[in-house]
Design a protein around this motif. Structure first.
Motif, PDB file in Angstrom:
ATOM      1  N   THR A 127       0.724  -1.092   0.288  1.00  0.00           N
ATOM      2  CA  THR A 127       0.295   0.509  -0.114  1.00  0.00           C
ATOM      3  C   THR A 127       0.931   1.064  -0.200  1.00  0.00           C
ATOM      4  OG1 THR A 127      -2.097  -1.399   1.404  1.00  0.00           O
ATOM      5  CG2 THR A 127      -1.641   1.260   1.693  1.00  0.00           C
ATOM      6  N   LEU A 128       0.801   2.169  -1.034  1.00  0.00           N
ATOM      7  CA  LEU A 128       1.466   3.321  -0.810  1.00  0.00           C
ATOM      8  C   LEU A 128       0.358   4.641  -0.085  1.00  0.00           C
ATOM      9  CD1 LEU A 128       2.286   3.197  -5.132  1.00  0.00           C
ATOM     10  CD2 LEU A 128       3.386   2.618  -2.914  1.00  0.00           C
ATOM     11  N   LEU A 129       0.658   5.130   1.032  1.00  0.00           N
ATOM     12  CA  LEU A 129      -0.091   5.678   2.019  1.00  0.00           C
ATOM     13  C   LEU A 129       0.679   6.868   1.779  1.00  0.00           C
ATOM     14  CD1 LEU A 129       1.261   4.160   5.547  1.00  0.00           C
ATOM     15  CD2 LEU A 129      -0.352   3.799   4.241  1.00  0.00           C
ATOM     16  N   PRO A 130      -0.177   8.109   1.772  1.00  0.00           N
ATOM     17  CA  PRO A 130      -0.504   9.629   1.287  1.00  0.00           C
ATOM     18  C   PRO A 130       0.736   9.921   2.481  1.00  0.00           C
ATOM     19  CG  PRO A 130      -2.936   9.080   1.998  1.00  0.00           C
ATOM     20  CD  PRO A 130      -2.380   7.658   2.656  1.00  0.00           C
ATOM     21  N   GLY A 131       1.853  10.628   1.539  1.00  0.00           N
ATOM     22  CA  GLY A 131       2.667  11.530   1.242  1.00  0.00           C
ATOM     23  C   GLY A 131       3.244  10.668   0.775  1.00  0.00           C
ATOM     24  N   THR A 132       3.665   9.534   0.332  1.00  0.00           N
ATOM     25  CA  THR A 132       4.911   8.282  -0.072  1.00  0.00           C
ATOM     26  C   THR A 132       5.880   9.136  -1.394  1.00  0.00           C
ATOM     27  OG1 THR A 132       3.618   6.200   0.539  1.00  0.00           O
ATOM     28  CG2 THR A 132       5.693   6.429  -1.452  1.00  0.00           C
ATOM     29  N   LEU A 133       6.836   9.406  -1.295  1.00  0.00           N
ATOM     30  CA  LEU A 133       7.370   9.485  -2.118  1.00  0.00           C
ATOM     31  C   LEU A 133       7.866   8.106  -3.327  1.00  0.00           C
ATOM     32  CD1 LEU A 133      10.153  12.461  -0.869  1.00  0.00           C
ATOM     33  CD2 LEU A 133       8.159  12.748  -2.460  1.00  0.00           C
ATOM     34  N   ILE A 134       7.703   8.525  -4.144  1.00  0.00           N
ATOM     35  CA  ILE A 134       8.562   8.010  -5.739  1.00  0.00           C
ATOM     36  C   ILE A 134       9.106   8.409  -5.697  1.00  0.00           C
ATOM     37  CG2 ILE A 134       8.601   6.303  -7.320  1.00  0.00           C
ATOM     38  CD1 ILE A 134       5.068   5.687  -6.722  1.00  0.00           C
ATOM     39  N   LEU A 135      10.761   8.237  -6.559  1.00  0.00           N
ATOM     40  CA  LEU A 135      12.150   8.798  -6.984  1.00  0.00           C
ATOM     41  C   LEU A 135      12.017   8.211  -8.364  1.00  0.00           C
ATOM     42  CD1 LEU A 135      12.778  10.305  -4.545  1.00  0.00           C
ATOM     43  CD2 LEU A 135      14.421  10.285  -5.057  1.00  0.00           C
ATOM     44  N   THR A 136      11.764   8.557  -9.799  1.00  0.00           N
ATOM     45  CA  THR A 136      11.513   8.334 -11.003  1.00  0.00           C
ATOM     46  C   THR A 136      12.420   8.267 -11.743  1.00  0.00           C
ATOM     47  OG1 THR A 136      11.029   9.761 -11.592  1.00  0.00           O
ATOM     48  CG2 THR A 136       8.698   8.770 -11.165  1.00  0.00           C
ATOM     49  N   GLY A 137      13.556   8.095 -11.114  1.00  0.00           N
ATOM     50  CA  GLY A 137      14.822   7.614 -11.394  1.00  0.00           C
ATOM     51  C   GLY A 137      15.709   9.144 -12.715  1.00  0.00           C
ATOM     52  N   THR A 138      17.130   8.540 -13.019  1.00  0.00           N
ATOM     53  CA  THR A 138      17.830  10.057 -13.078  1.00  0.00           C
ATOM     54  C   THR A 138      18.032  10.151 -14.533  1.00  0.00           C
ATOM     55  OG1 THR A 138      19.583  11.689 -13.043  1.00  0.00           O
ATOM     56  CG2 THR A 138      19.912   9.212 -13.021  1.00  0.00           C
ATOM     57  N   PRO A 139      18.781  11.069 -15.423  1.00  0.00           N
ATOM     58  CA  PRO A 139      18.842  10.991 -16.830  1.00  0.00           C
ATOM     59  C   PRO A 139      20.857  10.376 -16.782  1.00  0.00           C
ATOM     60  CG  PRO A 139      18.368  13.509 -15.871  1.00  0.00           C
ATOM     61  CD  PRO A 139      17.816  12.371 -15.306  1.00  0.00           C
ATOM     62  N   PRO A 140      21.601  10.347 -17.871  1.00  0.00           N
ATOM     63  CA  PRO A 140      22.587  10.423 -18.098  1.00  0.00           C
ATOM     64  C   PRO A 140      22.966  11.873 -17.220  1.00  0.00           C
ATOM     65  CG  PRO A 140      21.665  10.523 -20.134  1.00  0.00           C
ATOM     66  CD  PRO A 140      20.472  10.999 -19.002  1.00  0.00           C
ATOM     67  N   GLY A 141      25.041  11.753 -16.847  1.00  0.00           N
ATOM     68  CA  GLY A 141      25.713  12.507 -15.961  1.00  0.00           C
ATOM     69  C   GLY A 141      25.657  12.337 -14.484  1.00  0.00           C
ATOM     70  N   PRO A 142      25.416  10.991 -13.731  1.00  0.00           N
ATOM     71  CA  PRO A 142      25.655  11.471 -12.382  1.00  0.00           C
ATOM     72  C   PRO A 142      27.434  11.371 -12.454  1.00  0.00           C
ATOM     73  CG  PRO A 142      24.052  10.306 -12.512  1.00  0.00           C
ATOM     74  CD  PRO A 142      24.254  10.583 -14.116  1.00  0.00           C
ATOM     75  N   GLY A 143      27.845  12.005 -11.184  1.00  0.00           N
ATOM     76  CA  GLY A 143      28.911  12.092 -11.128  1.00  0.00           C
ATOM     77  C   GLY A 143      30.106  10.754 -11.635  1.00  0.00           C
ATOM     78  N   HIS A 144      29.808  10.040 -10.743  1.00  0.00           N
ATOM     79  CA  HIS A 144      30.666   8.850 -11.086  1.00  0.00           C
ATOM     80  C   HIS A 144      30.882   7.725 -12.276  1.00  0.00           C
ATOM     81  CE1 HIS A 144      31.922   5.437  -9.128  1.00  0.00           C
ATOM     82  NE2 HIS A 144      31.224   4.247  -9.645  1.00  0.00           N
ATOM     83  N   PHE A 145      29.666   8.482 -13.048  1.00  0.00           N
ATOM     84  CA  PHE A 145      29.824   7.877 -14.250  1.00  0.00           C
ATOM     85  C   PHE A 145      30.568   8.755 -15.332  1.00  0.00           C
ATOM     86  CE2 PHE A 145      25.866   5.962 -12.225  1.00  0.00           C
ATOM     87  CZ  PHE A 145      25.946   4.576 -12.126  1.00  0.00           C
ATOM     88  N   GLN A 146      30.553   9.859 -15.198  1.00  0.00           N
ATOM     89  CA  GLN A 146      31.983  10.978 -15.295  1.00  0.00           C
ATOM     90  C   GLN A 146      32.970  10.234 -15.542  1.00  0.00           C
ATOM     91  OE1 GLN A 146      31.570  14.693 -15.306  1.00  0.00           O
ATOM     92  NE2 GLN A 146      28.754  14.915 -14.299  1.00  0.00           N
ATOM     93  N   SER A 147      34.032  11.157 -16.571  1.00  0.00           N
ATOM     94  CA  SER A 147      35.202  10.909 -16.824  1.00  0.00           C
ATOM     95  C   SER A 147      35.961  11.984 -17.126  1.00  0.00           C
ATOM     96  CB  SER A 147      35.845   9.452 -18.656  1.00  0.00           C
ATOM     97  OG  SER A 147      36.708   9.159 -19.071  1.00  0.00           O
ATOM     98  N   PRO A 148      36.934  11.940 -16.387  1.00  0.00           N
ATOM     99  CA  PRO A 148      37.104  11.159 -15.038  1.00  0.00           C
ATOM    100  C   PRO A 148      35.634  11.151 -13.940  1.00  0.00           C
ATOM    101  CG  PRO A 148      38.397  13.325 -14.397  1.00  0.00           C
ATOM    102  CD  PRO A 148      37.682  13.383 -15.825  1.00  0.00           C
TER     103      PRO A 148
END
Length: 273
Positions: free
Chosen positions: A217-238
């Motif tokens: 059950t998804l209670l009122p106020g529940t947050l769903i973070l739906t994903g991120t586009p490319p480019g987070p720092g870990h996946f950059q070079s360097p």
């Protein structure tokens, strides 16, 4: 919006206005507290000061999956974030570097469930359970996530204090047309490092709500973070990890901006006791 245009990642943009650093007491009071937003001539407040649950969706943008060299998932890749990671304050607090020294950013569209609980929703009626939207930063500790002994600890890596940074204001769903046609970007110290569109989602919001609500059950106020586009720092070079003094601004069409400064754990050690 001023920053939502055709600039390419890495191109310099105007520096955001300097952040006014509040006192430590103000910071502690702001953590975990939603605030009001006036929209469409009506004040609206999220139903709980702290979300009852926070769900994240991994690798939900096709271009991000490509960036990782992975095939798109066949079903939503779900993880949770601790409710104590929720933060609407002006700072991202870096953990002790001996525990987690590779802190990364991920701009995301957050869906807020409400005003009624959601259980076994179909994709056809799933949007009836969306109260509104906000910009979120799914801050992630990449050492804990990928390199620590018994690695793969997604919930640990994403559950540190302030690692679910969210706008203090919700934009009502009625103010946003199609949530799958929104530009999304991250500006780090004046340069664009993430840029994409919610149209790139592999699993759209009705699919995510239906998938989750058929399992819990998804209670009122529940947050769903739906994903991120490319480019987070870990996946950059360097790789580019967050450090004290960095300023992050995340923007999504129609939602405004989320701006935070990165500070070291020692800066708040005494105020958190």
């Amino acid at each position: 919006m001023a920053h939502l245009g055709a600039q390419r990642p890495g191109r310099a943009v105007s520096q955001p206005n300097p952040i006014q650093r509040p006192s430590r007491i103000q910071y502690c009071r702001s953590r975990g507290a939603y605030t009001k937003r006036v929209a469409a001539a009506a004040a609206m407040k999220l139903p709980w000061e702290t979300p009852p649950d926070i769900y994240g969706i991994g690798m939900n943008y096709a271009s991000h999956a490509k960036e990782l060299g992975r095939d798109p998932p066949s079903s939503p890749l779900v993880f949770t974030k601790s409710t104590s990671s929720f933060c609407t304050g002006p700072y991202i607090v870096l953990p002790d570097p001996a525990v987690e020294g590779k802190v990364d950013f991920e701009a995301e569209l957050a869906v807020v469930i409400g005003p009624k609980p959601c259980w076994e929703a179909t994709e056809a009626d799933a949007m009836d359970y969306v109260l509104g939207y906000a910009i979120a930063n799914d801050v992630s500790g990449r050492f804990s996530q990928f390199e620590a002994p018994n690695g793969g600890q997604w919930s640990v890596s994403k559950g540190f204090d302030t690692f679910c940074s969210v706008q203090g204001e919700i934009t009502p769903a009625s103010d946003i047309g199609d949530p799958h046609k929104l530009a999304i970007k991250t500006i780090l110290n004046g340069e664009i490092v993430q840029e994409g569109s919610t149209s790139d989602m592999i699993f759209r919001i009705p699919q995510l709500i239906s998938f989750l609500s058929k399992r819990t059950t998804l209670l009122p106020g529940t947050l769903i973070l739906t994903g991120t586009p490319p480019g987070p720092g870990h996946f950059q070079s360097p790789p580019q990890y967050l450090k004290p003094g960095d300023v992050l601004t995340m923007e999504i069409t129609g939602l405004g901006a989320l701006t935070q400064e990165v500070i070291a754990n020692d800066d708040l050690r005494h105020s958190k006791l």
